[in-house]
Design an enzyme around this catalytic site. Structure first.
Site, short mmCIF file in Angstrom:
data_model
loop_
_atom_site.label_atom_id
_atom_site.label_comp_id
_atom_site.label_asym_id
_atom_site.label_seq_id
_atom_site.Cartn_x
_atom_site.Cartn_y
_atom_site.Cartn_z
N THR A 152 3.89 1.28 -1.17
CA THR A 152 2.49 1.68 -1.35
C THR A 152 2.05 2.33 -0.05
O THR A 152 1.96 1.68 0.99
CB THR A 152 1.61 0.47 -1.68
OG1 THR A 152 2.06 -0.10 -2.91
CG2 THR A 152 0.15 0.90 -1.83
N LYS A 210 -3.79 -3.41 4.23
CA LYS A 210 -3.31 -2.04 4.44
C LYS A 210 -3.64 -1.15 3.25
O LYS A 210 -4.15 -0.04 3.40
CB LYS A 210 -1.81 -2.08 4.70
CG LYS A 210 -1.13 -0.71 4.78
CD LYS A 210 -0.43 -0.28 3.50
CE LYS A 210 0.69 -1.21 3.10
NZ LYS A 210 1.43 -0.72 1.91
N LYS A 237 -1.54 4.11 -7.64
CA LYS A 237 -1.43 2.78 -7.05
C LYS A 237 -2.74 2.38 -6.36
O LYS A 237 -3.10 1.20 -6.36
CB LYS A 237 -0.27 2.73 -6.05
CG LYS A 237 -0.02 1.35 -5.45
CD LYS A 237 0.34 0.31 -6.52
CE LYS A 237 0.47 -1.10 -5.94
NZ LYS A 237 1.65 -1.29 -5.09
#
Length: 294
Positions: A98, A241, A173
């Protein structure tokens, strides 16, 4: 699909299981990880170790990577002895981290200039999805390359979709993470309420997990909360993150996402309290602490 020489970089919580599925499908695997000890199980089952990402690429027709942060992706793929430096024309690079949509587009452009194909293919489903090969895989890049690699994706996941141009896998995502981030807050608040009211968390999950409140989070992570199992299937630090990337991309789009910004602060607080290496279900502990009473 005929046996291929496949490279795999990143043998952590999810990567090790995913790499194993490709080995089970009969492919030859060449692996690299920052910490070799995390690859020992794969090496014991026949994978071959390579000292650098570039060395992996020199042995491989297709190279997968699933690492921690965008800076790790950039190092693994674009550094002087990274995947692109070692890849011959015709090689396919598949980054399943990701990461940033902007970085995915940059990698595609640099790979294309060398005659190398690149797909961004982040996944959803956590450690359980990786072990059971039931991941959702969202892919950006050339549709012809996607179709070539599809049989490999089918060894790793159950729900696989080509989303469009380079970077669109990562954008998809981000949509996934925005939704999960808020859902996890609802899960931990719901279960803390249940416990404070003297209810069995397991019994509550069994009922509400079958109705309108049903979600992957309540049905898979809820039972872990009830057992006080906070081991990481997905690290809190990595979710911090991911939300940071989503907020940065939202800024590029001139888009205000106040719910995501609020939830992001809660995850930052969890990281600040030393929970960064626990699973996202450990948010329950953080909320419980905030509501502690003698």
């Amino acid at each position: 699909m005929d046996s291929l020489s496949i490279g795999w970089i990143g043998t952590g919580v999810m990567g090790c299981a995913m790499c194993g599925h490709l080995m089970d499908a009969g492919h030859r695997l060449f692996v690299h990880n920052r910490t070799r000890a995390k690859a020992e199980d794969l090496l014991a089952h026949g994978a071959q170790w390579c000292d650098t990402p570039g060395a992996v690429a020199r042995q491989s027709e297709v190279v997968f990577s699933i690492v921690g942060y965008p800076k790790d992706v950039e190092t693994v793929i674009l550094a002087p002895d990274g995947v692109l430096a070692g890849a011959a024309p015709g090689t396919v690079m598949v980054d399943m981290t990701t990461s940033s949509p902007q970085l995915a587009a940059k990698i595609f452009e640099q790979a294309n200039a060398k005659g190398v194909a690149a797909l961004d293919a982040p996944v959803s489903g956590g450690d359980m999805g990786a072990r059971e090969a039931t991941l959702a895989i969202m892919v950006g890049g050339d549709p012809a390359v996607f179709n070539r690699i599809l049989p490999l994706f089918q060894s790793l996941g159950r729900h696989i979709a080509h989303m469009g141009a380079p970077g669109t896998g990562q954008h998809t995502k981000m949509c996934n993470q925005i939704l999960i981030a808020g859902t996890m807050i609802g899960v931990v608040e719901s279960l803390l309420y249940a416990r404070r009211a003297g209810m069995s968390m397991e019994a509550v999950i069994d009922v509400i997990g079958r109705g309108a409140a049903s979600s992957w989070a309540i049905n898979h992570l809820g039972p872990k909360i009830a057992r006080a199992d906070f081991a990481p299937g997905f690290f809190i630090k990595h979710f911090v993150k991911d939300m940071g990337i989503a907020l940065e991309e939202a800024g590029r789009l001139n888009l205000s996402l106040p719910g995501l910004a609020l939830v992001h602060q809660f995850y930052i607080a969890a990281k600040g309290q030393g929970a960064e290496n626990l699973g996202t279900q450990a948010l329950f502990q953080i909320l419980d602490g905030l509501n502690h009473r003698e």
